[in-house]
Design an enzyme around this catalytic site. Sequence first.
Site, PDB file in Angstrom:
ATOM      1  N   LYS A 267       0.765  -1.013  -0.098  1.00 11.28           N
ATOM      2  CA  LYS A 267      -0.089  -0.012  -0.089  1.00 11.28           C
ATOM      3  C   LYS A 267       1.026   1.752  -0.518  1.00 11.28           C
ATOM      4  CE  LYS A 267      -3.728   2.705   2.849  1.00 11.28           C
ATOM      5  NZ  LYS A 267      -3.904   1.935   4.297  1.00 11.28           N
ATOM      6  N   ASP A 272      -2.521   9.595   4.263  1.00 13.39           N
ATOM      7  CA  ASP A 272      -4.379   9.775   4.454  1.00 13.39           C
ATOM      8  C   ASP A 272      -5.048  10.493   5.416  1.00 13.39           C
ATOM      9  OD1 ASP A 272      -6.406   8.747   4.313  1.00 13.39           O
ATOM     10  OD2 ASP A 272      -5.621   6.636   5.468  1.00 13.39           O
ATOM     11  N   LYS A 279     -10.641  12.450   8.853  1.00 20.61           N
ATOM     12  CA  LYS A 279      -9.963  11.956  10.365  1.00 20.61           C
ATOM     13  C   LYS A 279      -9.931  13.133  10.759  1.00 20.61           C
ATOM     14  CE  LYS A 279      -6.575   8.347   8.655  1.00 20.61           C
ATOM     15  NZ  LYS A 279      -6.820   7.377   9.089  1.00 20.61           N
ATOM     16  N   ASP A 290       1.430   5.798   5.854  1.00 19.72           N
ATOM     17  CA  ASP A 290       0.458   4.927   4.951  1.00 19.72           C
ATOM     18  C   ASP A 290       0.873   4.592   4.490  1.00 19.72           C
ATOM     19  OD1 ASP A 290      -1.691   3.452   5.418  1.00 19.72           O
ATOM     20  OD2 ASP A 290      -2.887   4.867   4.960  1.00 19.72           O
ATOM     21  N   ASP A 349     -12.159   6.863   3.329  1.00 19.06           N
ATOM     22  CA  ASP A 349     -10.333   6.325   4.726  1.00 19.06           C
ATOM     23  C   ASP A 349     -10.596   5.198   4.380  1.00 19.06           C
ATOM     24  OD1 ASP A 349      -8.918   7.124   6.108  1.00 19.06           O
ATOM     25  OD2 ASP A 349     -10.197   7.296   8.389  1.00 19.06           O
ATOM     26  N   GLU A 351      -9.209   3.230   1.872  1.00 15.41           N
ATOM     27  CA  GLU A 351      -8.911   3.189   0.085  1.00 15.41           C
ATOM     28  C   GLU A 351      -7.704   2.744   0.140  1.00 15.41           C
ATOM     29  OE1 GLU A 351      -7.996   5.429   2.801  1.00 15.41           O
ATOM     30  OE2 GLU A 351      -5.639   4.745   2.681  1.00 15.41           O
ATOM     31  N   ARG A 353      -7.947  -0.834   0.758  1.00 15.06           N
ATOM     32  CA  ARG A 353      -8.230  -1.626   0.279  1.00 15.06           C
ATOM     33  C   ARG A 353      -8.518  -1.919  -1.210  1.00 15.06           C
ATOM     34  NH1 ARG A 353     -12.676  -1.964   4.767  1.00 15.06           N
ATOM     35  NH2 ARG A 353     -10.973  -1.349   5.701  1.00 15.06           N
TER      36      ARG A 353
HETATM   37  N1  BES Z   1      -4.322   4.466   6.954  1.00 13.42           N
HETATM   38  C1  BES Z   1      -5.752   4.253   7.766  1.00 13.42           C
HETATM   39  C2  BES Z   1      -5.284   2.864   8.994  1.00 13.42           C
HETATM   40  C3  BES Z   1      -4.573   2.941   9.863  1.00 13.42           C
HETATM   41  C4  BES Z   1      -4.583   3.782  11.176  1.00 13.42           C
HETATM   42  C5  BES Z   1      -2.876   3.222  10.115  1.00 13.42           C
HETATM   43  C6  BES Z   1      -4.052   4.051  12.309  1.00 13.42           C
HETATM   44  C7  BES Z   1      -2.252   3.301  10.396  1.00 13.42           C
HETATM   45  C8  BES Z   1      -2.120   3.818  11.743  1.00 13.42           C
HETATM   46  C9  BES Z   1      -6.778   3.213   6.685  1.00 13.42           C
HETATM   47  O1  BES Z   1      -6.275   3.884   5.903  1.00 13.42           O
HETATM   48  C10 BES Z   1      -8.135   3.773   6.967  1.00 13.42           C
HETATM   49  O2  BES Z   1      -8.656   5.141   7.618  1.00 13.42           O
HETATM   50  N2  BES Z   1      -9.002   2.487   7.777  1.00 13.42           N
HETATM   51  C11 BES Z   1      -9.978   3.397   8.600  1.00 13.42           C
HETATM   52  C12 BES Z   1     -11.275   2.529   8.021  1.00 13.42           C
HETATM   53  C13 BES Z   1     -12.229   2.634   8.517  1.00 13.42           C
HETATM   54  C14 BES Z   1     -12.876   3.568   7.794  1.00 13.42           C
HETATM   55  C15 BES Z   1     -13.260   1.043   8.255  1.00 13.42           C
HETATM   56  C16 BES Z   1      -9.579   2.770   9.750  1.00 13.42           C
HETATM   57  O3  BES Z   1      -9.291   1.763  10.279  1.00 13.42           O
HETATM   58  O4  BES Z   1     -10.325   3.720  10.624  1.00 13.42           O
HETATM   59 ZN    ZN Z   2      -4.437   4.357   4.459  1.00  9.08          ZN
HETATM   60 ZN    ZN Z   3      -7.564   5.566   5.677  1.00  6.79          ZN
END
Ligand code: BES
Ligand code: ZN
Ligand code: ZN
Length: 506
Positions: A267, A272, A279, A290, A349, A351, A353
């Site tokens: 990834k 992000d 966020k 990220d 968010d 993104e 996947r």
């Molecule tokens: N990049 C984040 C995941 C992340 C969180 C990485 C904390 C490192 C530290 C990812 O893109 C994300 O935002 N995921 C969301 C998914 C949710 C919206 C289903 C998450 O984990 O909150």
């Molecule tokens: Zn992310």
């Molecule tokens: Zn994200």
Amino acid sequence: MRVKPDFRKFHEVDAEALCVSLFEGEGLEDALLRELDQRLRGVLAAALTSGEVKGKFGETLYVPTMGALAASRVLFVGAGKRSEFTFDTIRQVAGTAARFLRQRGIRSMAILRRSTLELSRSAQAAVEGVLLGLFDPGTYKTQEKEERTIEEVRLVAEGESEAEMQRGIERGLILAKATNFARNLVNEPASVLTPLELARRAEDMAARYGLDIEVLDEARMKELGMGALLGVARGSDEPARLIVLRYIPEGDEAFLRRLPTIALLGKGITFDSGGISLKPADGMEQMKYDMAGGAAVLGALRAIAQLRPKIKVLGLVPTTENMPSGRAQKPGDILRTMSGKTVEVINTDAEGRLILADAITYARQLGAQTIVDVATLTGACVVALGSVYAAIFGNDQSLVERVIAAGREAGEKLWPMPLDPEYREQLKSPIADLKNVGGRKAGAITAAYFLKEFAEETPWAHLDIAGTAWLEENKPYLASGPTGMGVRTLAHFVCQEAQRGSPEHS
Ligand code: BES
Ligand code: ZN
Ligand code: ZN
């Protein structure tokens, strides 16, 4: 930094500091420790009796030798229980020692072998520990920057095999430098490391190590139908890229045709923000990391190019920012992925996947027979496993086990998570084939499940490194900041698969 084997007796080694590990609870039963203690006129015996050192993990005792040894100082480092001693202990002891000694202005150190673990792998672990330990994340400091450096490391192993030692040193240097290369990329701010810049650095790396590289632009992605990757990229002014690296070993065509292809995917979200599903401000600065999965893939390919295993490897890094703007994708939008499957975007968010879905489909189209992806995919993974274990998922039990084994060899911990079909329910959409989030429950699993839908029949494993790619606090042997998680696991995995597939093996 130079690393050399040294086959002399420990007291003849003329480094500024000689590092000696101490096991928990040991006295002077060991002949080598006894001789060392005698030469040091009982310093060690006294420290053990008084309880100043007990050999507990991470403990240190630093003594001047006053001419008793050729080395001017001895650094004892606690190594914990002898029964729990592994290659990773060597890595940690060496890293702890290197950081301790650099801080005191030492430029040459020697590490004394104190176990009977396999020589070449021990040497490799020691070299990795030193180089990983010395990584300095203070790239942009203009003051208090770490100017001091260890210039020479000797690995002291009286009477052992030179060839084996050299092999270990060589591998250790390759793997540790590749890891630090990835850490540097992860450490860069998003203003510097844009998707274009990441692609440029991949090109430099590929040219330097003799890898083929192709960088797909947005027009090409459009032709290929990569609607998910392009959907994420829409909100950003920085153009997206898909980096495709290729490692092909030497050999004639007939030989190469028979070799399997492994695809490593990472990834590469260089920032992000969450997109329209923005966020919160608190901690958002961390989201420059990220792209740590992408960096791990670049690092692994760099190491693979030097280790030269007999197997074909693809490295794919879809890279873009995830930003809000007037043109950004919105919750409720429908994306058509390269696979043909449609996705309802519930949360912009989620993104990672999306971009990986298209990369997985592309990897399969390029002929990958095995896929391993690495991603800072979910906050839920951080909640589940913290910063100790990364989560591993997959659609092939044997593959998952082989990757876990590679992780063990690398000193990177992986914990297996379930992917039973019941979880598919959470991804059902009333309007499209899938939605991109599965609700509050089992967030790391539903994210992985989403990817699984795109891997289809291809054996696939997924590492969620959200908790392990970045450390908030120093560990004794690792600075806080980027860890390079995944580089060595992927490199070991590929080498291991090459062994497994080779004629000598079967
Ligand atoms: N990049 C984040 C995941 C992340 C969180 C990485 C904390 C490192 C530290 C990812 O893109 C994300 O935002 N995921 C969301 C998914 C949710 C919206 C289903 C998450 O984990 O909150
Ligand atoms: Zn992310
Ligand atoms: Zn994200």
